[in-house]
Design an enzyme around this catalytic site. Structure first.
Site, short mmCIF file in Angstrom:
data_model
loop_
_atom_site.label_atom_id
_atom_site.label_comp_id
_atom_site.label_asym_id
_atom_site.label_seq_id
_atom_site.Cartn_x
_atom_site.Cartn_y
_atom_site.Cartn_z
N SER A 128 0.84 -1.21 0.00
CA SER A 128 0.00 0.00 0.00
C SER A 128 0.87 1.26 0.00
O SER A 128 0.48 2.30 0.51
CB SER A 128 -0.95 0.00 1.20
OG SER A 128 -0.21 0.02 2.41
N GLU B 129 18.96 14.74 5.11
CA GLU B 129 17.82 15.34 5.80
C GLU B 129 17.84 15.01 7.29
O GLU B 129 17.56 15.87 8.14
CB GLU B 129 16.51 14.88 5.13
CG GLU B 129 16.34 15.54 3.77
CD GLU B 129 15.26 14.95 2.89
OE1 GLU B 129 14.85 15.62 1.94
OE2 GLU B 129 14.83 13.80 3.14
N ASP C 267 9.67 0.62 -6.41
CA ASP C 267 11.06 0.35 -6.05
C ASP C 267 11.49 -1.08 -6.39
O ASP C 267 12.67 -1.33 -6.62
CB ASP C 267 11.26 0.55 -4.54
CG ASP C 267 11.39 2.02 -4.18
OD1 ASP C 267 11.24 2.87 -5.08
OD2 ASP C 267 11.63 2.30 -2.99
N VAL D 248 2.54 -11.00 3.00
CA VAL D 248 2.53 -11.96 1.88
C VAL D 248 3.75 -12.86 2.00
O VAL D 248 4.89 -12.39 2.12
CB VAL D 248 2.53 -11.22 0.53
CG1 VAL D 248 2.72 -12.20 -0.62
CG2 VAL D 248 1.24 -10.43 0.36
N PHE E 238 3.40 3.90 -2.49
CA PHE E 238 3.02 4.77 -3.61
C PHE E 238 2.54 3.97 -4.82
O PHE E 238 1.54 4.31 -5.44
CB PHE E 238 4.20 5.65 -4.00
CG PHE E 238 4.46 6.74 -3.01
CD1 PHE E 238 3.63 7.85 -2.95
CD2 PHE E 238 5.52 6.65 -2.13
CE1 PHE E 238 3.87 8.86 -2.03
CE2 PHE E 238 5.77 7.66 -1.21
CZ PHE E 238 4.94 8.76 -1.16
C1 LIG Z 1 13.48 7.70 4.31
C2 LIG Z 1 13.11 7.78 2.87
C3 LIG Z 1 13.08 9.00 2.22
C4 LIG Z 1 12.70 9.08 0.89
N1 LIG Z 1 12.67 10.30 0.29
C5 LIG Z 1 12.21 10.40 -0.97
C6 LIG Z 1 12.05 11.66 -1.60
O1 LIG Z 1 12.37 12.70 -1.00
N2 LIG Z 1 11.56 11.71 -2.86
C7 LIG Z 1 11.20 10.57 -3.53
O2 LIG Z 1 10.71 10.65 -4.67
N3 LIG Z 1 11.35 9.36 -2.98
C8 LIG Z 1 11.84 9.25 -1.73
N4 LIG Z 1 11.97 8.01 -1.15
C9 LIG Z 1 11.68 6.82 -1.96
C10 LIG Z 1 10.19 6.56 -2.05
O3 LIG Z 1 9.61 6.61 -0.78
C11 LIG Z 1 10.01 5.20 -2.70
O4 LIG Z 1 10.54 5.27 -4.00
C12 LIG Z 1 8.54 4.80 -2.77
O5 LIG Z 1 8.01 4.68 -1.48
C13 LIG Z 1 8.40 3.48 -3.51
O6 LIG Z 1 7.07 3.10 -3.53
P1 LIG Z 1 6.68 1.56 -3.60
O7 LIG Z 1 5.19 1.54 -3.68
O8 LIG Z 1 7.46 0.88 -4.63
O9 LIG Z 1 7.18 0.96 -2.23
P2 LIG Z 1 6.86 1.39 -0.74
O10 LIG Z 1 6.33 2.77 -0.66
O11 LIG Z 1 8.07 1.05 0.03
O12 LIG Z 1 5.68 0.42 -0.31
C14 LIG Z 1 5.86 -0.95 -0.19
C15 LIG Z 1 4.73 -1.49 0.65
O13 LIG Z 1 4.77 -2.92 0.57
C16 LIG Z 1 4.53 -3.45 1.84
N5 LIG Z 1 5.13 -4.79 1.87
C17 LIG Z 1 6.41 -5.12 1.62
N6 LIG Z 1 6.56 -6.47 1.70
C18 LIG Z 1 5.36 -6.97 2.01
C19 LIG Z 1 4.86 -8.28 2.24
N7 LIG Z 1 5.65 -9.36 2.15
N8 LIG Z 1 3.57 -8.45 2.56
C20 LIG Z 1 2.73 -7.37 2.66
N9 LIG Z 1 3.16 -6.11 2.45
C21 LIG Z 1 4.44 -5.91 2.12
C22 LIG Z 1 5.18 -2.46 2.79
O14 LIG Z 1 4.61 -2.56 4.10
C23 LIG Z 1 4.86 -1.15 2.11
O15 LIG Z 1 3.65 -0.59 2.57
C24 LIG Z 1 12.36 7.91 0.18
C25 LIG Z 1 12.41 6.67 0.83
C26 LIG Z 1 12.77 6.60 2.16
C27 LIG Z 1 12.79 5.27 2.87
#
Ligand SMILES: Cc1cc2nc3c(=O)[nH]c(=O)nc-3n(C[C@H](O)[C@H](O)[C@H](O)COP(=O)(O)OP(=O)(O)OC[C@H]3O[C@@H](n4cnc5c(N)ncnc54)[C@H](O)[C@@H]3O)c2cc1C
Length: 429
Positions: free
Chosen positions: A10, A172, A310, A77, A12
């Site tokens: 859940s 930061e 990611d 998962v 981005f």
């Molecule tokens: C500290 C920090 C600062 C950041 N700053 C920036 C910024 O300034 N600008 C920017 O653009 N990006 C930034 N990023 C990167 C950005 O947050 C990520 O690129 C973005 O969150 C990726 O989205 P996503 O949906 O791929 O993964 P995520 O947002 O990481 O979401 C993954 C989700 O999957 C869930 N999950 C994982 N494994 C399982 C499983 N086995 N079962 C159930 N659920 C699971 C997790 O709980 C999570 O909710 C930052 C990241 C961090 C950690």
């Protein structure tokens, strides 16, 4: 029966995919091991007492309350069967098997210690609300312990904060710890001056903020130095224990810094779900575990399985929120088109909206193609962008109020820490 879409994650990627499916004739099941949608870019502000955890992590159930075709499941998962087309998840000893017609995997990344998992206990990463609250307890707790410490060397160690990793997260964090010590805590203690706190920012590379233009990175470094952050470049962390951090310099010599509080912002590794998918599809993995997808974000031979955000590796796109949002949106769009009879795969084209990083109070850097802004104007851009992307009106209002308190004044309203975290630290030292 409606087309069943399972979304893992859940963050981005998962949220933007789910929202784009709102009007489609589908049943969406979002599975996440947390109850919230986390705005990771502001985690450092929760860790340093500026924002509350609720402001950056609204309940996913509430975010999707008006989306009748979506349901939310809290579970981790543990299995994906691409032949049976099922996702297995576990919560509280209960196993749930959810069938899908289309699957969107947006499970993101976790922290890596590059083979030194033993560092984790003493140098938490910053990937989750738990991490941020733990770090908040450690940071504010360190000042409390310094107040009680009669020995000057031991007090110095409580007042030394080492942040590992000179990317945006490390920068930061370091900037905000320095600001906390110099401004927010001024006058709060009787036995020491919080402004004497030492904040180290350690990076193995030749400069901080490697993803930004060197000129912007240099301006950021100058601003960090101005507010009292000590930048140590070209040094690899080779040891971390409860009371210190050891850094090996390029020449081979080592420096050991007594530091009770360490923050690990140095490395990320893909969710293990990537390996699970690769084993079943033959998809290649990057060294950091990201799954190489086809240019429409699907897995080879599996047009019904998307990997976004990611966890996905596609054409060197960076692991940033905007990529995850656009890829989630793209995957959902492809499902909608397919249901309308158009099954031709469409290439994912990323629209780069630029990068930004907030360095200190009212100083940020912004890079959008050839446009580079730093200082106050950069900070205003940072403010507007973050207010726009925070989920929910209430959260935006709350964050704005907290930013006024912290950036116009010098207070921080979220200084509450759990006593358990504090006592745990005291005992370990
Ligand atoms: C500290 C920090 C600062 C950041 N700053 C920036 C910024 O300034 N600008 C920017 O653009 N990006 C930034 N990023 C990167 C950005 O947050 C990520 O690129 C973005 O969150 C990726 O989205 P996503 O949906 O791929 O993964 P995520 O947002 O990481 O979401 C993954 C989700 O999957 C869930 N999950 C994982 N494994 C399982 C499983 N086995 N079962 C159930 N659920 C699971 C997790 O709980 C999570 O909710 C930052 C990241 C961090 C950690």
């Amino acid at each position: 029966m409606s087309h069943r879409v399972v979304v893992i994650g859940s963050g981005f990627g998962g949220l933007f995919a789910t929202r784009h499916l709102e009007r489609a004739d589908v049943e969406v099941t979002v599975i996440d091991r947390t109850t919230h949608h986390l705005f990771q870019p502001l985690l450092y502000q929760v860790a340093t007492g500026i924002l509350s955890e609720g402001e950056i992590a609204p309940a996913m159930r509430d975010v999707l309350r008006r989306q009748a075709n979506a349901r939310v499941i809290l579970a981790e998962v543990s299995g994906i069967d691409l032949t049976a087309r099922t996702v297995t998840a576990e919560v509280g000893g209960r196993e749930l098997v959810t069938p899908y017609d289309s699957l969107i995997v947006a499970a993101g990344m976790g922290t890596t210690y590059f083979g030194h998992d033993e560092f984790a206990g003493d140098a938490p990463g910053l990937k989750s609300i738990d991490d941020a609250l733990e770090l908040r307890a450690r940071i504010f707790g360190a000042f409390e312990m310094a107040e009680l410490e009669p020995d000057a060397d031991a007090r110095r160690a409580w007042l030394t904060f080492a942040v590992v990793g000179g990317g945006p997260t490390g920068v930061e964090m370091a900037g905000q710890i320095a600001d906390l010590a110099r401004r927010t805590l001024r006058g709060n203690f009787r036995n020491f001056d919080p402004a004497d706190a030492r904040v180290l920012l350690i990076d193995a590379g030749p400069r901080i903020l490697a993803s930004f233009h060197p000129r912007l990175a240099a301006k950021a470094a100058a601003e960090l130095a101005r507010i009292g952050v000590e930048i140590r470049l070209g040094g690899r962390v080779t040891g971390v224990d409860a009371g210190s951090i050891t850094v090996e310099r390029d020449g081979g010599a080592s420096d050991r810094f007594p530091a009770m509080t360490k923050v690990w912002a140095a490395g990320v590794t893909a969710s293990p779900l990537g390996q699970l998918l690769a084993r079943q599809t033959g998809a290649e993995l990057e060294r950091n575990g990201q799954v190489k997808v086809l240019d429409d974000c699907t897995l080879p031979g599996h047009p019904d399985v998307f990997v976004v955000g990611d966890l996905m590796s596609l054409g060197g796109l960076p692991g940033v929120a905007e990529v995850a949002m656009q890829a989630g949106h793209h995957a959902a769009g492809q499902i909608i088109r397919r249901l309308a009879g158009d099954s031709a795969p469409r290439r994912f084209v990323y629209r780069d909206l630029g990068s930004l990083s907030s360095i200190s109070r009212r100083f940020a850097i912004v890079e959008l193609g050839p446009i580079r802004i730093s200082g106050r104007l950069g900070w205003l851009v940072w403010l507007v962008v973050h207010l726009t992307f925070l989920t929910g009106f209430k959260n935006r209002l709350g964050a704005l109020l907290h930013w006024v308190i912290s950036f116009c004044g010098r207070g921080r309203s979220e200084r509450t820490i759990s006593t358990r975290g504090l006592i745990g630290r005291g005992r370990r030292s």
